[in-house]
Structures are given as structure tokens and as C-alpha cells.
Scaffold this motif. Sequence first.
Motif: not given
Ligand SMILES: *Cc1c(COP(=O)(O)O)cnc(C)c1O
Length: 354
Positions: A183-185, A206-211
Motif C-alpha cells: 500500500a505504501y511502497i 497495491q492500491t491507488l488510495s495512497k500514492s
Molecule cells: C490503506 C491500506 C490498504 C487498503 O487500501 P484500499 O485500497 O483503500 O482498500 C491495504 N493495506 C494497507 C496496509 C493499507 O494501509
Amino acid sequence: MSQFWSPIVHSLTPYVPGEQPKVTNLLKLNTNESPYPPSPKVLQAIAQANSENLRLYPDPNADQLKRTLADYHHLETDQVFVGNGSDEVLAHVFQGLLKHDKPLLFPEITYSFYPVYCGLYEIEYRKVPLSESFEIKVEDYQQACGGIIFPNPNAPTGRLLALDAIEILLKSQPDVVVVVDEAYIDFGGQSAASLINRYPNLLVVQTLSKSRALAGIRVGFALGQAHLIEALERVKNSFNSYPLDRLAIPAAVAAFEDEAYFQSCCQKVIHTRNQLTQTLEELGFTVLPSAANFVFASHPHREAQQLAQKLRDEAIIVRHFKQPKIDQFLRITIGTDEQNARLCEALKRIVAMG
Ligand SMILES: *Cc1c(COP(=O)(O)O)cnc(C)c1O
């Protein structure tokens, strides 16, 4: 009226997300969202999504997004799975890849959704302690298990595990799936995605929610060899055929097409993180080395919970976990430089007050 509930519901302990209060002038540093808006190209893509087509179902396979993600990570499309936020992707991973006779392993201090999924899917798990300095020790994962999952960087510590340590783990546990939740890579680590073609037991999430600043559209994905992705597709197609909608798909594609914007946001966050770390240390805090868009800090003479409360009195919200071993820490999301200045001013006053 809980006699109407299915039996398992009685035993669930649901995840509690960081709050989303609706107060003006609030500085929200509690859920690791991006302080920057998404790329303007994302907003254009959403505006251009043909609204007449919203009457039609979206592409159940989100092929366009899978192609984009595969190209970005130098993989094939059958090595990509997409879902409604990485939380949904993780849910399918727990159900489809991590439920076995032996217990699942994850760090003692980690993303608190993992035990929640274990409760929902009735997966046995064992927590593996971190080192004194909150590092994941891969040698401690060399025990009989049904799978392994950890975030890298870990949450809420922010500590990064090096890629060669991940390879040691993959080699030492060839018969179980190792899930790296990245999620934070993008804030300072190296993705394990480059290892996928060499390790049939590796799944990267991975996610599009953070970076990528798109927490609001809910897009996450998993990368792994095709046999792992197939398991996730089977679970997904037994649950919801259309997890990504007609606005989310083009928005996510556009986010990956604006590399320059993405890089500049990540660089700004890293720069502000270094500044915040320095200020916190000047105020006497111990700050764990972070490769994420947050820092995890504790003060030797100030109660973390009180600090959080005093910040809240100034409309600044950070995350405090009432959990053994980390209850003296605050997890603070990195904001813009202006937000960071406001946070630092408040902290200076609060710490000086005692
Ligand atoms: C924020 C986060 C997620 C979830 O992210 P979403 O894509 O918004 O559901 C998953 N794993 C970790 C470690 C996170 O911090």
C-alpha cells in the motif's frame, strides 16, 4: 433481535476505519490519504466518461485497466487482478489463497484488517513478533504455516523490509503463498513486483488510495503468476462480477498514464516526511525510520493518547492505537508543507505545555 443473525456474525470483530469527521478547518492526518489531489488527467478521464453509458454495466474484467497495470509492471494481463480497493482484493486473497489447515502468519504489529478477515473466513493465524526496533525478521517465518502476509512498508510502523530479505522468505517457504501488501511502497521502497516471474508463490497487492490520491474511487490490484490470479478471479466471480465501475476504470488508467505527476507527488511527500521527522526529533520524539506516507513516533515524557487529544482540540486528527507495545505511539499522515507547518506549530506548543 440478533437471533436472526447467522452464527458467525456473533463472533465478528469488524475493522474500525479512521474517522472521517465533517468539520471545517480540520487537518486530517489519520488515514494516510494523499494531501494532493489526483492528477488532472484523472479528473478529465472521469469527466469524459460517457455518462449515457452509466446505464450499462461496466467491463466485468476491467481489461483496459489490467492492460495498463500489466504494461506498467512489465507483466502479462493474466498476472493482474483488480478489485474495489485493495481491501476487497485482500479479502479475496484471504479466502482464495490463505485459508489452509496450518495457520497463516503475519506480524504481531501490522494492518489491523488482517485478523478481521481471518475472523470472517475462519482462518487460523499466528502473530510473529517484530524485533525491538519494530522490524520484520524473516527468519522467524521459517515455521510450518498455511501462508504469510505482511505490508511492506509495514503499517503502522512505516518500516521497510529490503527486497533481498523478501527473496529469502520466498525461497524458504516455496509451498505457501507469500503476500506482500505494498500500500505504501511508492514512498521509498522497491516493489517486489520485479520478482514475480521468478517466484510462483509471490503475490503483490497495491492500491491507488495512497500514492495515487484516489482513495475515493476504490481501486486496488494484485500481481502474481497466472495460477494465483486465477484463484482470485474464481473467488471474485463467485462474489461480484462488477467490482470496478465505469468511472473508476478510466480514472485508474489515467492515474497510471501520468507518471510525472505521480513522481512529483511522491517526492513532495518524502521531502515533507523528512522535515516532519526532523522537527519531531527536535521536540524529543523517537521516530521510526519511515518509507511510507506517515511517521510513527513516540515521546518519552508525553502520553500519546493525550497528545492525540490535544491535537484534536486544535482540529488536527492523528491516529492512536490502544494496543499493547504501540500505545505510546502516534501515527501521523504526511500532509502538504502548509499542513505540516500547522501540525508542527501545534506540537511545539503542546509538548512545551507538558
Ligand atoms: C490503506 C491500506 C490498504 C487498503 O487500501 P484500499 O485500497 O483503500 O482498500 C491495504 N493495506 C494497507 C496496509 C493499507 O494501509
